[in-house]
Scaffold this active site. Structure first.
Site, PDB file in Angstrom:
ATOM      1  N   ASN A   1      14.402  43.087  26.724  1.00  0.00           N
ATOM      2  CA  ASN A   1      15.495  42.239  26.227  1.00  0.00           C
ATOM      3  C   ASN A   1      15.681  42.334  24.723  1.00  0.00           C
ATOM      4  O   ASN A   1      16.772  42.054  24.214  1.00  0.00           O
ATOM      5  CB  ASN A   1      15.295  40.796  26.684  1.00  0.00           C
ATOM      6  CG  ASN A   1      15.732  40.638  28.132  1.00  0.00           C
ATOM      7  OD1 ASN A   1      16.517  41.434  28.633  1.00  0.00           O
ATOM      8  ND2 ASN A   1      15.197  39.647  28.808  1.00  0.00           N
TER       9      ASN A   1
ATOM     10  N   HIS B   1       7.642  39.944  34.104  1.00  0.00           N
ATOM     11  CA  HIS B   1       9.090  39.855  33.936  1.00  0.00           C
ATOM     12  C   HIS B   1       9.782  40.847  34.862  1.00  0.00           C
ATOM     13  O   HIS B   1       9.822  42.055  34.588  1.00  0.00           O
ATOM     14  CB  HIS B   1       9.425  40.126  32.454  1.00  0.00           C
ATOM     15  CG  HIS B   1      10.872  40.060  32.146  1.00  0.00           C
ATOM     16  ND1 HIS B   1      11.460  40.810  31.151  1.00  0.00           N
ATOM     17  CD2 HIS B   1      11.882  39.342  32.707  1.00  0.00           C
ATOM     18  CE1 HIS B   1      12.743  40.544  31.106  1.00  0.00           C
ATOM     19  NE2 HIS B   1      13.025  39.664  32.035  1.00  0.00           N
TER      20      HIS B   1
ATOM     21  N   SER C   1      12.202  35.619  30.220  1.00  0.00           N
ATOM     22  CA  SER C   1      12.824  36.853  29.731  1.00  0.00           C
ATOM     23  C   SER C   1      12.701  36.986  28.218  1.00  0.00           C
ATOM     24  O   SER C   1      12.805  38.096  27.700  1.00  0.00           O
ATOM     25  CB  SER C   1      14.284  36.914  30.154  1.00  0.00           C
ATOM     26  OG  SER C   1      14.948  35.743  29.795  1.00  0.00           O
TER      27      SER C   1
ATOM     28  N   GLU D   1       7.990  44.144  33.717  1.00  0.00           N
ATOM     29  CA  GLU D   1       7.368  44.131  32.384  1.00  0.00           C
ATOM     30  C   GLU D   1       6.178  43.162  32.404  1.00  0.00           C
ATOM     31  O   GLU D   1       6.324  42.007  32.799  1.00  0.00           O
ATOM     32  CB  GLU D   1       8.437  43.638  31.404  1.00  0.00           C
ATOM     33  CG  GLU D   1       8.133  43.774  29.956  1.00  0.00           C
ATOM     34  CD  GLU D   1       9.440  43.635  29.156  1.00  0.00           C
ATOM     35  OE1 GLU D   1      10.204  42.674  29.363  1.00  0.00           O
ATOM     36  OE2 GLU D   1       9.689  44.528  28.309  1.00  0.00           O
TER      37      GLU D   1
END
Ligand code: CAA
Length: 287
Positions: free
Chosen positions: A194, A144, A123, A156
């Site tokens: 993130n 991701h 992440s 992602e």
């Protein structure tokens, strides 16, 4: 649903929330899946999670019972990484620790066939650094997934400095075959999601801790004010406060002071109040 040419077997390393979710969606799309964790108990927990999730999808008629049963039959659990020896694509979803991930990738490099794509579900960690543990960094990419994997549409794709174009194309096609939509990020801390989402959660925690509003009002404000499905504290509990803290610490180390994790987040993790998974975080889930 369809499967990508040349990808029959998908290996998943890690049978936690993310690994089990990835194994489930891959098997549902028609891939044979080998899911590995270090202890039999973790593998069994992962398989139980998959059973629960498939059951929920059947009960709300998103899947037929026959499709769910067929998906379940395509998943084998193992504690032996060597059982991923026939995988055409591997997705790693182990602890967010660079040394652990590098060990896994060094082993996958030896075990998997030449040309197999090795993806990490990290992440926030550098995909380029993970890829450097292998002799074939061109085959390594970030993939991701979002939690809960069976429900969230987005994935992602993280292009490391060394990722080859065909590797990116293959994981794009793979995600499409799972009925997911991708976007691409460069290999920078936190990627797109993130980098923005973790500070959003942290700022919600700080607003609550500084008495700007009650936790309920922080969440209600952000939910109703932005049409987000969950407010930041609720989302922190959903992701796991330990996962949020790890991600915040990586962003802080790499991007500087404005990403410093809130003290209250550290205290919650110290207390073992990690969110839904421990029954208590900012909210109580005991019931
Ligand atoms: N498996 C199968 N189905 C599931 C599921 C699972 N694991 N989790 C939820 N569902 C289903 C439910 O059965 C339900 O189905 P119906 O609508 O048909 O009843 C549906 O999803 C919605 O669930 P709920 O009614 O329980 O609750 P909800 O409407 O609040 O939705 C949610 C739950 C989908 C999690 C929604 O709140 C949401 O989208 N929250 C935001 C999640 C998010 O932002 N995730 C990304 C986190 S960031 C991340 O993952 C990256 C990282 O690296 C940290």
């Amino acid at each position: 649903m369809y499967t990508v040419d040349g990808v029959e077997t998908v290996g998943v390393v890690g049978a936690g929330t993310m690994g089990a979710g990835i194994a489930q969606v891959a098997a549902t799309a028609g891939y044979d899946v080998v899911m590995r964790d270090v202890e039999t108990e973790f593998v069994e927990d992962g398989l139980d999670r998959i059973d629960d999730s498939l059951g929920r999808l059947v009960s709300r008629e998103s899947l037929t019972e026959a499709t769910a049963a067929a998906a379940r039959r395509r998943i084998d659990g193992t504690t032996d990484l060597a059982d991923l020896g026939d995988a055409d694509l591997v997705v790693e979803a182990v602890l967010e620790q660079m040394d652990v991930k590098q060990d896994v990738f060094a082993s996958l490099d030896e075990i998997t066939p030449e040309g197999a794509v090795l993806a990490t579900n990290t992440s926030t960690l550098s995909v380029t650094t993970i890829a450097a543990a292998t002799e074939r960094p061109g085959d390594v990419v970030g993939l991701h997934f979002m939690n809960p994997v069976p429900v969230m549409e987005g994935v992602e794709v993280v292009r490391a400095e060394t990722t080859a174009d065909p590797t990116v194309s293959l994981v794009d096609d793979f995600a499409d075959s799972l009925d997911k939509t991708t976007w691409e990020s460069a290999d920078r801390p936190g990627f797109v999601v993130n980098r923005v989402l973790i500070p959003w959660v942290c700022e919600g925690i700080r607003a609550y801790d500084e008495g700007v509003a009650s936790k309920e009002d922080v969440d209600t404000g952000l939910k109703l004010g932005t049409n987000a499905p969950m407010g930041p504290l609720e989302l922190g509990d959903h992701i796991g406060l330990d996962v949020v803290l790890d991600a915040a610490e990586t962003l802080h180390d790499e991007l500087g002071d404005k990403y410093r994790p809130p003290v209250l987040l550290e205290r919650k993790v110290d207390a073992g109040h990690l969110g839904k998974k421990t029954g208590c975080g900012f909210y109580d889930y005991a019931e």
